[in-house]
Motif scaffolding. Sequence first.
Motif, PDB file in Angstrom:
ATOM      1  N   LEU A  88       0.834  -1.210   0.000  1.00 33.82           N
ATOM      2  CA  LEU A  88       0.000   0.000   0.000  1.00 33.82           C
ATOM      3  C   LEU A  88       0.868   1.259   0.000  1.00 33.82           C
ATOM      4  CD1 LEU A  88      -2.735  -1.194   2.541  1.00 33.82           C
ATOM      5  CD2 LEU A  88      -3.004  -0.951   0.068  1.00 33.82           C
ATOM      6  N   ALA A  89       1.994   1.209   0.730  1.00 34.82           N
ATOM      7  CA  ALA A  89       2.883   2.376   0.781  1.00 34.82           C
ATOM      8  C   ALA A  89       3.480   2.662  -0.599  1.00 34.82           C
ATOM      9  CB  ALA A  89       3.987   2.153   1.812  1.00 34.82           C
ATOM     10  N   LEU A  90       3.792   1.618  -1.352  1.00 36.56           N
ATOM     11  CA  LEU A  90       4.343   1.850  -2.705  1.00 36.56           C
ATOM     12  C   LEU A  90       3.289   2.459  -3.626  1.00 36.56           C
ATOM     13  CD1 LEU A  90       6.544  -1.328  -3.243  1.00 36.56           C
ATOM     14  CD2 LEU A  90       7.311   1.003  -2.739  1.00 36.56           C
ATOM     15  N   ALA A  91       2.043   2.038  -3.463  1.00 33.42           N
ATOM     16  CA  ALA A  91       0.964   2.648  -4.260  1.00 33.42           C
ATOM     17  C   ALA A  91       0.811   4.124  -3.883  1.00 33.42           C
ATOM     18  CB  ALA A  91      -0.342   1.888  -4.048  1.00 33.42           C
ATOM     19  N   GLU A  92       0.953   4.410  -2.607  1.00 30.40           N
ATOM     20  CA  GLU A  92       0.878   5.815  -2.145  1.00 30.40           C
ATOM     21  C   GLU A  92       2.049   6.635  -2.721  1.00 30.40           C
ATOM     22  OE1 GLU A  92      -1.261   7.649  -0.669  1.00 30.40           O
ATOM     23  OE2 GLU A  92       0.016   9.382  -0.208  1.00 30.40           O
ATOM     24  N   LEU A  93       3.233   6.025  -2.723  1.00 31.46           N
ATOM     25  CA  LEU A  93       4.421   6.729  -3.249  1.00 31.46           C
ATOM     26  C   LEU A  93       4.188   7.176  -4.697  1.00 31.46           C
ATOM     27  CD1 LEU A  93       7.381   7.590  -2.669  1.00 31.46           C
ATOM     28  CD2 LEU A  93       8.092   5.339  -3.543  1.00 31.46           C
ATOM     29  N   ALA A  94       3.477   6.353  -5.456  1.00 28.98           N
ATOM     30  CA  ALA A  94       3.231   6.668  -6.870  1.00 28.98           C
ATOM     31  C   ALA A  94       2.293   7.871  -7.037  1.00 28.98           C
ATOM     32  CB  ALA A  94       2.663   5.451  -7.588  1.00 28.98           C
ATOM     33  N   ARG A  95       1.618   8.275  -5.955  1.00 30.44           N
ATOM     34  CA  ARG A  95       0.803   9.487  -6.041  1.00 30.44           C
ATOM     35  C   ARG A  95       1.686  10.745  -5.945  1.00 30.44           C
ATOM     36  NH1 ARG A  95      -3.396   5.902  -4.652  1.00 30.44           N
ATOM     37  NH2 ARG A  95      -2.851   5.406  -2.515  1.00 30.44           N
ATOM     38  N   HIS A  96       2.948  10.553  -5.531  1.00 29.52           N
ATOM     39  CA  HIS A  96       3.858  11.694  -5.357  1.00 29.52           C
ATOM     40  C   HIS A  96       5.030  11.669  -6.339  1.00 29.52           C
ATOM     41  CE1 HIS A  96       1.992  12.636  -1.405  1.00 29.52           C
ATOM     42  NE2 HIS A  96       1.828  11.327  -1.362  1.00 29.52           N
ATOM     43  N   LYS A  97       5.388  10.485  -6.811  1.00 30.15           N
ATOM     44  CA  LYS A  97       6.607  10.330  -7.614  1.00 30.15           C
ATOM     45  C   LYS A  97       6.298   9.516  -8.865  1.00 30.15           C
ATOM     46  CE  LYS A  97       9.160  11.980  -4.192  1.00 30.15           C
ATOM     47  NZ  LYS A  97       9.876  13.273  -4.318  1.00 30.15           N
ATOM     48  N   ASP A  98       7.239   9.593  -9.812  1.00 29.86           N
ATOM     49  CA  ASP A  98       7.148   8.757 -11.007  1.00 29.86           C
ATOM     50  C   ASP A  98       7.763   7.395 -10.655  1.00 29.86           C
ATOM     51  OD1 ASP A  98       7.329   7.604 -13.476  1.00 29.86           O
ATOM     52  OD2 ASP A  98       8.672   9.118 -14.330  1.00 29.86           O
ATOM     53  N   VAL A  99       6.919   6.504 -10.161  1.00 31.89           N
ATOM     54  CA  VAL A  99       7.402   5.202  -9.683  1.00 31.89           C
ATOM     55  C   VAL A  99       7.362   4.188 -10.819  1.00 31.89           C
ATOM     56  CG1 VAL A  99       6.898   3.265  -8.127  1.00 31.89           C
ATOM     57  CG2 VAL A  99       6.714   5.607  -7.283  1.00 31.89           C
ATOM     58  N   ARG A 100       8.480   3.486 -11.025  1.00 33.15           N
ATOM     59  CA  ARG A 100       8.518   2.386 -11.995  1.00 33.15           C
ATOM     60  C   ARG A 100       8.713   1.110 -11.193  1.00 33.15           C
ATOM     61  NH1 ARG A 100      12.370   5.618 -14.760  1.00 33.15           N
ATOM     62  NH2 ARG A 100      11.320   7.477 -15.483  1.00 33.15           N
ATOM     63  N   LEU A 101       7.666   0.333 -11.132  1.00 33.63           N
ATOM     64  CA  LEU A 101       7.676  -0.832 -10.246  1.00 33.63           C
ATOM     65  C   LEU A 101       8.004  -2.094 -11.044  1.00 33.63           C
ATOM     66  CD1 LEU A 101       7.158  -2.145  -7.537  1.00 33.63           C
ATOM     67  CD2 LEU A 101       4.729  -1.804  -7.873  1.00 33.63           C
ATOM     68  N   VAL A 102       9.106  -2.699 -10.661  1.00 37.79           N
ATOM     69  CA  VAL A 102       9.563  -3.936 -11.302  1.00 37.79           C
ATOM     70  C   VAL A 102       9.492  -5.025 -10.242  1.00 37.79           C
ATOM     71  CG1 VAL A 102      11.556  -5.071 -12.362  1.00 37.79           C
ATOM     72  CG2 VAL A 102      11.112  -2.639 -12.809  1.00 37.79           C
ATOM     73  N   THR A 103       8.844  -6.129 -10.544  1.00 38.40           N
ATOM     74  CA  THR A 103       8.750  -7.182  -9.534  1.00 38.40           C
ATOM     75  C   THR A 103       9.184  -8.526 -10.091  1.00 38.40           C
ATOM     76  OG1 THR A 103       7.353  -8.190  -7.837  1.00 38.40           O
ATOM     77  CG2 THR A 103       6.272  -7.706  -9.941  1.00 38.40           C
ATOM     78  N   GLN A 104       9.776  -9.302  -9.192  1.00 41.13           N
ATOM     79  CA  GLN A 104      10.064 -10.701  -9.519  1.00 41.13           C
ATOM     80  C   GLN A 104       8.902 -11.574  -9.054  1.00 41.13           C
ATOM     81  OE1 GLN A 104      14.340 -11.774  -8.366  1.00 41.13           O
ATOM     82  NE2 GLN A 104      14.036  -9.789  -7.421  1.00 41.13           N
ATOM     83  N   ASN A 105       7.950 -10.945  -8.371  1.00 41.81           N
ATOM     84  CA  ASN A 105       6.876 -11.750  -7.786  1.00 41.81           C
ATOM     85  C   ASN A 105       5.867 -12.177  -8.839  1.00 41.81           C
ATOM     86  OD1 ASN A 105       8.142 -11.460  -5.411  1.00 41.81           O
ATOM     87  ND2 ASN A 105       6.747  -9.927  -4.569  1.00 41.81           N
ATOM     88  N   VAL A 106       5.317 -13.346  -8.603  1.00 45.38           N
ATOM     89  CA  VAL A 106       4.331 -13.905  -9.522  1.00 45.38           C
ATOM     90  C   VAL A 106       2.922 -13.765  -8.953  1.00 45.38           C
ATOM     91  CG1 VAL A 106       5.974 -15.435 -10.683  1.00 45.38           C
ATOM     92  CG2 VAL A 106       4.833 -16.224  -8.599  1.00 45.38           C
ATOM     93  N   ASP A 107       2.819 -13.068  -7.811  1.00 45.50           N
ATOM     94  CA  ASP A 107       1.482 -12.788  -7.264  1.00 45.50           C
ATOM     95  C   ASP A 107       0.969 -11.467  -7.854  1.00 45.50           C
ATOM     96  OD1 ASP A 107       2.273 -10.493  -5.598  1.00 45.50           O
ATOM     97  OD2 ASP A 107       3.252 -11.938  -4.272  1.00 45.50           O
ATOM     98  N   ASP A 108      -0.259 -11.088  -7.461  1.00 47.55           N
ATOM     99  CA  ASP A 108      -0.857  -9.848  -7.989  1.00 47.55           C
ATOM    100  C   ASP A 108      -1.095  -8.835  -6.874  1.00 47.55           C
ATOM    101  OD1 ASP A 108      -2.895 -11.135  -6.627  1.00 47.55           O
ATOM    102  OD2 ASP A 108      -4.398 -10.878  -8.211  1.00 47.55           O
TER     103      ASP A 108
END
Length: 254
Positions: A88-108
């Motif tokens: 949730l904090a990373l989703a919040e960060l994207a409201r303030h910054k240009d976040v490029r989220l790269v994940t190795q996770n296979v979940d959603d």
Amino acid sequence: MRTEPTPDPAVVDLLRAATKVTVMTGAGMSAESGVPTFRDAQTGLWEEFDAASLATPEAWEDDPEMVWPWYLWRARMVRGVEPNAGHLALAELARHKDVRLVTQNVDDLHERAGSDVLAHLHGSLLAFRCTDCGAPAPEPELPEEPTSRAMPPVCAECGGYVRPGVVWFGESLALEPFEAAERAHEDADIVLVIGTSGVVFPAAALPITSRGLGIPVVEINPDETELSDLVQHAWRTTAAAGLPLLVEAATRPV
Ligand SMILES: NC(=O)c1ccc[n+]([C@@H]2O[C@H](COP(=O)([O-])OP(=O)(O)OC[C@H]3O[C@@H](n4cnc5c(N)ncnc54)[C@H](O)[C@@H]3O)[C@@H](O)[C@H]2O)c1
Ligand SMILES: [Zn+2]
């Protein structure tokens, strides 16, 4: 290295000043949602196997009836858990910054927390496709209780076995997400590496590239990893404990 309960002020300042924020997450990101990491002891029906031997094209070729229920069980587990405070904090960060989220996770769990994911480097547990022709397949029924053996369903197009849409050890990563992830690691003001052991390549090479270009790299992980010696800052905390504090501190109005 920092084990304090609060984020390093130098990291807060870097994140506050940053416009482009690249985030790389691994299995530790979802640990506090209840999704076990690969390095955690395997449990239940599969405890005698290590993940690296189940998650291979060879295991699938040899014994799909053994591998298939392991994936059904993992998909079922992911469906039954919720994003944690770190997602949730990373989703919040994207409201303030240009976040490029790269994940190795296979979940959603990033998506369910409200993040746009730039690249799922290792695919998705919940995207099924044909082993032979690649046609997408509908999500199978996910059993309440794991079984030790089960036949995979067959493809409606060609009769091949349906497989999970993950990248197995020894398989190549899909080019497009990998290239997008590379660009994000080459052009960033800061890189946050969260919950990854840094042993699975080529994903682990991405923050090393950033470091080589002089981009500040911050690790968030309760344990030391293969990347710890390379990063500028290592914060020994968990994703769900640390990220809300960091994001709040770096986005709070001054
Ligand atoms: N949730 C998932 O999608 C999931 C789960 C298991 C494995 N995998 C796959 O396993 C591969 C293994 O690589 P990996 O590096 O992602 O995982 P890994 O299992 O190798 O390492 C997990 C890392 O997370 C750290 N960690 C544990 N709890 C944490 C927490 N609460 N907060 C932050 N960090 C924590 C551990 O110290 C470790 O360094 C990946 O390719 C991934 O696709 C994915
Ligand atoms: Zn097919």
